[in-house]
Write a protein that holds these residues in place. Structure first.
Motif: not given
Length: 332
Positions: A264-293
């Protein structure tokens, strides 16, 4: 002008929490070091089911979404079960969920499997079908992952990083302004990695063969390099915004597959997204990877944290084993 809007979303995870320390201790005992893997993918804990199945988890997520949407089960016209972890091959899981949720007027029901693209793809396909149909106003999409029962004991990628859970989306066809709702989607499939996973390893035709070891009736995941995913994701996103008269800077939030934080971080870097930390939500640190969900888990969290507001453009972007990818453009 009609459009397809997200009426509500919900998630459900089992109560059984597995801590990072427990995961490390388990794999250390097998002589497998998963510390680097968990760091790269961004994992701190998981939730795994002990006795619930995916139907039961989807029922809870569905009931929550229906209540949140302020509708009744009988208001739903179409029901889709979107997952590569079905509980049954027949009858369809969607038929069982139809009964358990009481969606008596949902006459159009089906199971949908596009691996880890399933829920986002179902959202896309449902939207297109709803726009073409005079009969479908409201659709419920249910899906999730339950790999705990199907993963090998020594499978570090699945057992150390994947969680169990279910998610639900409710879509509504309604009058919209400013081209809001589901706008467009783009897909990419290059199937040369299709041999990197099998579930079950032995194939369904051999599942009852008593001569086959039980571990060979589970999932087999072969580790492989997917670092190129970031370039492919950035390509899809650029193409999607370009053909809709937008720029990457017009996108307020990105809802990615939750498999890898680094991707995710590398993709936003390639896209040159400004303030990338504010532009995505990551929750797999809490729930793990839940596949299609997993994108719906992230979407639900983003809504709860007020990271998505009216008129925002958001992009869903996810990938499935094998591989296939999609990016979907949505305006709130």
């Amino acid at each position: 002008m009609k459009g397809i809007k997200i009426l509500s979303s919900s998630i459900y995870h089992p109560e059984n929490k597995i801590t990072k320390e427990e995961i490390l201790e388990n794999f250390d005992s097998k002589g497998i070091d998963v510390r680097g893997l968990m760091e790269t993918l961004g994992r701190n804990q998981l939730y795994k089911t002990k006795n619930e199945n995916i139907i039961e988890m989807c029922v809870i997520a569905g009931q929550q979404a229906i209540k949140k949407a302020g509708i009744k089960p009988e208001d739903i016209d179409m029901l889709i079960f979107a997952s590569d972890n079905p509980e049954y091959l027949a009858p369809s899981n969607s038929l069982i969920l139809h009964s358990k949720l009481g969606t008596v007027n949902a006459n159009n029901i089906f199971d949908f499997n596009n691996n880890c693209l399933s829920m986002v793809s179902a959202m896309d396909y449902a939207g297109k079908y709803m726009m073409a149909s005079k009969d479908i106003e409201t659709t419920i999409i249910l899906g999730g992952q339950m790999m705990n029962f199907f993963s090998r004991e020594d499978d570090a990628v699945i057992r150390a990083t994947s969680g169990d859970g279910a998610a639900c989306l409710i879509l509504r066809k309604e009058e919209v302004k400013d081209n809001s709702g589901i706008i467009d989607s783009i897909y990419l499939t290059e199937s040369f990695l299709n041999d990197k996973m099998r579930l079950p390893v032995c194939g369904m035709s051999n599942i009852l063969n008593e001569d086959i070891d039980v571990e060979d009736k589970k999932a087999l995941f072969i580790s492989h390099d997917v670092s190129f995913f970031t370039e492919k994701w950035s390509y899809l996103i650029k193409e999607l915004v370009k053909r809709n008269g937008l720029e990457v800077g017009d996108i307020s939030h990105f809802i990615f597959s939750q498999f890898s934080l680094k991707d995710i971080e590398n993709t936003l870097g390639l896209l040159e997204v400004k303030n990338p930390k504010d532009k995505y939500t990551f929750i797999a640190d809490k729930y793990g990877y839940t596949g299609s969900a997993s994108p719906i888990f992230a979407l639900n969290e983003a809504y709860n944290l007020n990271r998505i507001n009216d008129s925002n453009y958001i992009i869903f972007c996810t990938v499935g084993i094998g591989y296939s990818m999609t990016a979907l453009l949505y305006r709130v």
